[in-house]
Design a protein around this motif. Sequence first.
Motif, PDB file in Angstrom:
ATOM      1  N   ALA A  11      -4.407   2.990  -3.473  1.00  0.00           N
ATOM      2  CA  ALA A  11      -4.775   4.321  -2.975  1.00  0.00           C
ATOM      3  C   ALA A  11      -6.020   4.938  -3.994  1.00  0.00           C
ATOM      4  N   ALA A  32      -1.433   1.935 -16.102  1.00  0.00           N
ATOM      5  CA  ALA A  32      -0.788   0.668 -16.070  1.00  0.00           C
ATOM      6  C   ALA A  32      -0.752  -0.171 -14.717  1.00  0.00           C
ATOM      7  N   ALA A  35       2.552  -0.063  -8.006  1.00  0.00           N
ATOM      8  CA  ALA A  35       3.097  -0.877  -7.063  1.00  0.00           C
ATOM      9  C   ALA A  35       2.447  -1.745  -6.334  1.00  0.00           C
ATOM     10  N   THR A  36       1.122  -1.489  -6.095  1.00  0.00           N
ATOM     11  CA  THR A  36       0.071  -2.494  -5.630  1.00  0.00           C
ATOM     12  C   THR A  36       0.009  -3.727  -6.405  1.00  0.00           C
ATOM     13  N   ALA A  42       1.815  -8.564   1.766  1.00  0.00           N
ATOM     14  CA  ALA A  42       1.837  -8.176   2.929  1.00  0.00           C
ATOM     15  C   ALA A  42       1.454  -6.576   3.374  1.00  0.00           C
ATOM     16  N   ASP A  44       1.538  -3.247   5.531  1.00  0.00           N
ATOM     17  CA  ASP A  44       2.014  -2.555   6.714  1.00  0.00           C
ATOM     18  C   ASP A  44       1.816  -1.116   6.850  1.00  0.00           C
ATOM     19  N   ARG A  86       8.872 -12.710   8.555  1.00  0.00           N
ATOM     20  CA  ARG A  86       8.373 -11.268   8.883  1.00  0.00           C
ATOM     21  C   ARG A  86       7.245 -10.837   9.339  1.00  0.00           C
ATOM     22  N   ALA A 248      -3.770   9.721 -18.022  1.00  0.00           N
ATOM     23  CA  ALA A 248      -4.135  11.206 -17.614  1.00  0.00           C
ATOM     24  C   ALA A 248      -3.055  12.050 -18.160  1.00  0.00           C
ATOM     25  N   ILE A 277      -1.661   8.343  -8.182  1.00  0.00           N
ATOM     26  CA  ILE A 277      -0.955   7.770  -9.316  1.00  0.00           C
ATOM     27  C   ILE A 277       0.386   7.129  -8.960  1.00  0.00           C
ATOM     28  N   SER A 309       3.414  12.723 -13.617  1.00  0.00           N
ATOM     29  CA  SER A 309       2.846  12.084 -14.762  1.00  0.00           C
ATOM     30  C   SER A 309       1.616  12.906 -15.082  1.00  0.00           C
ATOM     31  N   ASP A 368       1.092   6.506  -2.702  1.00  0.00           N
ATOM     32  CA  ASP A 368       2.739   6.791  -2.948  1.00  0.00           C
ATOM     33  C   ASP A 368       3.044   8.136  -3.658  1.00  0.00           C
ATOM     34  N   ARG A 375       5.893   4.320   1.802  1.00  0.00           N
ATOM     35  CA  ARG A 375       5.235   3.562   0.859  1.00  0.00           C
ATOM     36  C   ARG A 375       4.962   2.365   1.182  1.00  0.00           C
ATOM     37  N   TRP A 377       1.147  -0.139   1.950  1.00  0.00           N
ATOM     38  CA  TRP A 377      -0.304  -0.296   1.817  1.00  0.00           C
ATOM     39  C   TRP A 377      -1.069   0.495   2.942  1.00  0.00           C
TER      40      TRP A 377
HETATM   41  C1  LIG Z   1       7.758  -5.112  -4.603  1.00  0.00           C
HETATM   42  C2  LIG Z   1       6.888  -4.528  -3.496  1.00  0.00           C
HETATM   43  C3  LIG Z   1       6.834  -4.924  -2.274  1.00  0.00           C
HETATM   44  C4  LIG Z   1       6.251  -4.270  -1.356  1.00  0.00           C
HETATM   45  N1  LIG Z   1       5.787  -4.747   0.042  1.00  0.00           N
HETATM   46  C5  LIG Z   1       5.260  -4.207   0.556  1.00  0.00           C
HETATM   47  C6  LIG Z   1       4.915  -4.529   1.938  1.00  0.00           C
HETATM   48  O1  LIG Z   1       5.212  -5.883   2.414  1.00  0.00           O
HETATM   49  N2  LIG Z   1       3.930  -4.156   2.907  1.00  0.00           N
HETATM   50  C7  LIG Z   1       3.567  -2.926   2.482  1.00  0.00           C
HETATM   51  O2  LIG Z   1       2.587  -2.099   3.239  1.00  0.00           O
HETATM   52  N3  LIG Z   1       3.718  -2.295   1.228  1.00  0.00           N
HETATM   53  C8  LIG Z   1       4.340  -2.952   0.451  1.00  0.00           C
HETATM   54  N4  LIG Z   1       4.619  -2.477  -0.780  1.00  0.00           N
HETATM   55  C9  LIG Z   1       4.317  -0.955  -1.057  1.00  0.00           C
HETATM   56  C10 LIG Z   1       2.836  -0.922  -1.565  1.00  0.00           C
HETATM   57  O3  LIG Z   1       2.257  -1.758  -2.313  1.00  0.00           O
HETATM   58  C11 LIG Z   1       2.712   0.765  -2.116  1.00  0.00           C
HETATM   59  O4  LIG Z   1       3.021   1.507  -1.459  1.00  0.00           O
HETATM   60  C12 LIG Z   1       1.144   0.818  -2.126  1.00  0.00           C
HETATM   61  O5  LIG Z   1       0.619  -0.229  -3.107  1.00  0.00           O
HETATM   62  C13 LIG Z   1       0.944   2.086  -3.215  1.00  0.00           C
HETATM   63  O6  LIG Z   1      -0.415   2.098  -3.684  1.00  0.00           O
HETATM   64  P1  LIG Z   1      -0.810   3.467  -4.638  1.00  0.00           P
HETATM   65  O7  LIG Z   1      -2.020   3.296  -5.084  1.00  0.00           O
HETATM   66  O8  LIG Z   1      -0.633   4.730  -3.935  1.00  0.00           O
HETATM   67  O9  LIG Z   1       0.231   3.272  -5.929  1.00  0.00           O
HETATM   68  P2  LIG Z   1       0.468   2.246  -7.152  1.00  0.00           P
HETATM   69  O10 LIG Z   1      -0.056   1.268  -6.720  1.00  0.00           O
HETATM   70  O11 LIG Z   1       1.781   2.613  -7.690  1.00  0.00           O
HETATM   71  O12 LIG Z   1      -0.791   3.024  -8.016  1.00  0.00           O
HETATM   72  C14 LIG Z   1      -0.518   4.098  -9.111  1.00  0.00           C
HETATM   73  C15 LIG Z   1      -1.253   3.928 -10.477  1.00  0.00           C
HETATM   74  O13 LIG Z   1      -1.468   4.759 -10.798  1.00  0.00           O
HETATM   75  C16 LIG Z   1      -1.289   4.750 -12.224  1.00  0.00           C
HETATM   76  N5  LIG Z   1      -0.901   6.251 -12.859  1.00  0.00           N
HETATM   77  C17 LIG Z   1       0.354   6.724 -12.998  1.00  0.00           C
HETATM   78  N6  LIG Z   1       0.282   7.699 -13.753  1.00  0.00           N
HETATM   79  C18 LIG Z   1      -0.763   8.056 -14.531  1.00  0.00           C
HETATM   80  C19 LIG Z   1      -1.697   8.660 -15.360  1.00  0.00           C
HETATM   81  N7  LIG Z   1      -0.934   9.741 -15.716  1.00  0.00           N
HETATM   82  N8  LIG Z   1      -2.642   8.381 -15.752  1.00  0.00           N
HETATM   83  C20 LIG Z   1      -3.301   7.181 -15.318  1.00  0.00           C
HETATM   84  N9  LIG Z   1      -2.754   6.163 -14.594  1.00  0.00           N
HETATM   85  C21 LIG Z   1      -1.556   6.555 -13.892  1.00  0.00           C
HETATM   86  C22 LIG Z   1       0.004   3.828 -12.399  1.00  0.00           C
HETATM   87  O14 LIG Z   1      -0.309   3.160 -13.750  1.00  0.00           O
HETATM   88  C23 LIG Z   1      -0.621   2.647 -11.164  1.00  0.00           C
HETATM   89  O15 LIG Z   1      -1.275   2.028 -11.521  1.00  0.00           O
HETATM   90  C24 LIG Z   1       5.532  -3.011  -1.753  1.00  0.00           C
HETATM   91  C25 LIG Z   1       5.524  -2.591  -2.889  1.00  0.00           C
HETATM   92  C26 LIG Z   1       6.346  -3.345  -4.059  1.00  0.00           C
HETATM   93  C27 LIG Z   1       6.421  -2.767  -5.500  1.00  0.00           C
END
Ligand SMILES: Cc1cc2nc3c(=O)[nH]c(=O)nc-3n(C[C@H](O)[C@H](O)[C@H](O)COP(=O)(O)OP(=O)(O)OC[C@H]3O[C@@H](n4cnc5c(N)ncnc54)[C@H](O)[C@@H]3O)c2cc1C
Lengths: 394, 571
Positions: A11, A32, A35-36, A42, A44, A86, A248, A277, A309, A368, A375, A377
């Motif tokens: 995101a 850190a 989730a990504t 995969a 979805d 899948r 942050a 985040i 956070s 997320d 939740r 990608w």
């Molecule tokens: C094991 C697993 C399997 C998955 N399988 C699938 C799948 O098959 N298909 C699919 O579509 N999706 C899947 N997902 C879900 C998908 O990966 C997530 O929905 C997506 O990656 C979310 O991205 P994001 O950028 O919103 O969050 P995140 O990737 O969680 O990124 C948030 C980031 O913000 C940072 N952060 C938080 N607070 C702070 C702060 N205060 N200061 C600085 N940085 C901060 C964190 O450290 C983190 O790096 C899966 C997830 C997991 C964990």
Amino acid sequence: MKVVVVGSGIAGVSAALAAREQGAEVSLVRGAPGATSLSFGAVDAAPWERARGNEPIDAFCTKLLATLGFRDAPNALLAAASGILRGARAHDEALLDLAQLPAGRVGVVPCDQFGWDAASLARSWNALPAAIARNLFFEALPGVFCKHTDEHAMSLAEVAARHDDGARLGWFADAVRASLARSAPCVAVITPPWLGAERARAAALSERVGLPCGEAMAPAASPSGRRFEAARDRSLAAAGVTTTAGWAESVRVAEAGATLSLEGGAQIACDAVVLAIGGVLGGGIVYAPAEAIFSDAMPPYPRHGFRASVSAGVVIGAEGRELAVPGSMFGLQAEAIAWPFARDPLLDRVGGLCRDSLAAERVYIAGDFIADRPRTWLAAMASGARAGKAAARG
Amino acid sequence: MGFRDATPSSHRHASDASARTDEARYDVAVIGGGVNGTGTARDLALRGRKVVLFERNDFAFGASGNNSGMIHGGPRYMLKSPQVTEESCRDSGFIQQIAPFLLFRIPFIVPVKDGPRGRMMLELVDAYFKAYDKYQPLKRGEPHTRIDASEMARLEPGIVGPYVGAITFDEWGIDGPRLCILNAVDAEEHGARLYNHTTVESVAPGDDGYLITARDTLTGERVRARAAHVVNATGAWAPVTAALGKLPTTRVLVRPGKGIHVTYDRRVSNYAVLAEAIDGREIFLMPWQNMSMIGTTDDDYYGDLDHVPSTSEEVRYLVQGAARVFPSIREARATGTYVGVRPTLYGFGVMEDALSREHAIIDHAADGAPGMYSMIGGKLASYRQFSQEMADAIAPSVPCTTHEKWLPGGDRTPDALALAETHAITPVAARRIVYRHGSRALRVLARVDRCPREREVVCACEPVLAAEVLHVVEREHARTVGDVARRTRLGMGSCGGMRCAARCGQIVADALGIAPAAGRAQAREFLERQAELRVVAMGPDQARQEALLLAQMRATLGEAEAGTGVDEGES
Ligand SMILES: Cc1cc2nc3c(=O)[nH]c(=O)nc-3n(C[C@H](O)[C@H](O)[C@H](O)COP(=O)(O)OP(=O)(O)OC[C@H]3O[C@@H](n4cnc5c(N)ncnc54)[C@H](O)[C@@H]3O)c2cc1C
Ligand SMILES: Cc1cc2nc3c(=O)[nH]c(=O)nc-3n(C[C@H](O)[C@H](O)[C@H](O)COP(=O)(O)OP(=O)(O)OC[C@H]3O[C@@H](n4cnc5c(N)ncnc54)[C@H](O)[C@@H]3O)c2cc1C
């Protein structure tokens, strides 16, 4: 226009690049791994069992997927080391898309390692309707594919890193070819998740072997997250996004703009902030029940226990409403908010409330971190693009 | 196409519920595979009796696998009935002799609060444990010591508060499930027939003895067996079981006392620390194997004994109590709970003497069912004695030998470090295997010599190797992922089975020749049950772990029940 993006998951990357595309000056705060970085490759729109697998993807996200080394592949079929096949809407290029294959035999590369039992996996996959319908038959390939004995005890990601070396990948390709020569004809080869840590090496391997080759998804130690991180860093640099490592803490908004404060005191001034985040898993939502904080028998005030956070005035809720103060001094009852007691548990839905992507003055949210968003990608990527664009336009 | 024909279709289905008659005539049928059932089966088998044992769930599924894991000498009984303390200590000594590898020392510390009567309390506690010292040699325990507040702060810095000093004393820890399994395996090696996941559905009088009808809950298969004697060793289930034999349930009254424990991701203290809960009950924070735990509660429980919940209120009660002595426990990471129901002897209508002895045998001859007995109450610590009393009633002419014959693996304890080297596995894995299997660790490790790929680490937290998973499936009657976990502690660590449950399901399915989807269903079921027991203790870090586990389940096992997902299910 200056935009600061917090969070470097899908995101955050999507938001940063979208804001750049609008001409904004963008810097990104990298926390850190979230989730990504832990996902398996995969992509979805909704959890795969509820998804259609052919949802439309807009031009921006299609391009972003390609930049990150992912294949746009409607109705893809992926193999997982848990023994299932899948569906998916798109996938890490390293993974083998079974939907592209003609009927026939698929060789499974064996390794004496971390939960990968080729014969057992073949048996598992062969019993599934998706394999039967496509007339795919999986079989373990003969031969040895680990070059060094120490690799038995290594993590998948470490072995994947070894395949970044061209000579090593060549050795592996030779081993696969030799094995194929000794087995019945195959239409494709499926490998453990170890085809490169920096980039997907599946295409190079396929070319050398002369058959489609690719990984199966593996839980826990998959290199897919590492590949995402490498591609992310390359594309952010190429787009001219400055990145800062840090955590942050808060966003302060004044008439002239916003100030983001980092742990340790650093401050970044900007016109708009995108919080990408993550949810509970990514660390964007912190679960802190009262009893974990206060050692007194009775906490001083009731609280539901969820907070962002980053304190930025974003309202935390679910189902379109702010979370209510619970009836207990100790917070929400764990039984009511977690799986398996709830199928769509609050733990996995709670997030920031927003209109479009605006959650507070000058604060946009994505991925997320948004309440009730699936939740996945695609949901994270699309909401990231929207937030980045909106933030850049002001 | 031709290549499909090669797929074997050795699926076992729950539908082909054929009745199977176990042709053998048994001397004794034991119902219940807890420590008392398996202990009695072993005793009688060693006496040369032909025994059949039925267990509804799995061995140690009930109280025997979900207790505080201590073979303690019962200092609590010292005032009321010193003979109980003496017996417990003596039996604890016997258990150490027959399974030395399975016991580990747990030093206890009893902090004494400062205050107007603090000094006097310390004197009293000191005198009390001086009296207990008399029994310590029976179980190779160390005598107690008395320490002052500054010594206590050095030994156990986590204890915070106004204390005048403390007393330390010595007890022994044990893995309850292993104790049951070893008794069961030894019974089998002396001719007993074991049926787990097989619930007794009726006990009817027949020609010279009883006809027992049972059902295998995994396959649906019915089993019938004849036996001259029947022993009801079903713990808290005992009244239910009595009813199956048409006996009045009022004859086997147990007070079902539910107790939970909260577990932590590592050992947070050096000593087991005694504390007082908000209602004045004694609780403890104890290092046990490679974790710490707080125990325990005691509440009447009248729900489903096959699916006992633990609740966040119970967790709060324990954590709050422990934190009064050991405040930093609030910051430690709780990784779950487990729960058991004590089959406590009921107060009414039982002889005073029996009550004070904590266990009783009920002879149902008085109910018109000669040869039928119920075993009620007891402790892990006195299971051997209780089993001996039961076997004495059935086979009085043959002397008991359970106190001198080793349990499987007890003959000697191999050097784990040497084993690690010779079998090329990590020393930690070797130590854990030796702890669980004693000299039979050699049999587990012989497998990796024959088949190097069984060196695979299936569960990294404990750790557990594929060889041990296969060993417990082939030699110890493990039939599900949950059974493997009970025998090896696979999936009980901080990842909650996230990394190993699916793989374990594959190994179990392959080894037993059941459908791969059934193995996955077992993995899901295990993960779900563990999550139920875990989330009630959820703190900040664990919340992230829960979210990760759910995401991973979704991505690689699917949310659906077996067979309903898009690509799930069998052909
Ligand atoms: C094991 C697993 C399997 C998955 N399988 C699938 C799948 O098959 N298909 C699919 O579509 N999706 C899947 N997902 C879900 C998908 O990966 C997530 O929905 C997506 O990656 C979310 O991205 P994001 O950028 O919103 O969050 P995140 O990737 O969680 O990124 C948030 C980031 O913000 C940072 N952060 C938080 N607070 C702070 C702060 N205060 N200061 C600085 N940085 C901060 C964190 O450290 C983190 O790096 C899966 C997830 C997991 C964990
Ligand atoms: C919280 C707690 C803490 C404890 N701490 C300690 C301790 O530290 N030290 C100590 O010495 N003792 C301790 N105890 C006591 C001890 O665990 C029990 O007394 C002992 O395990 C009882 O064993 P059992 O074999 O009688 O019953 P159980 O272990 O409960 O076994 C009964 C078995 O019968 C089976 N069953 C039921 N119905 C049927 C049927 N119809 N057919 C076939 N099988 C059936 C069940 O599945 C079950 O496995 C504790 C108990 C609890 C609950």
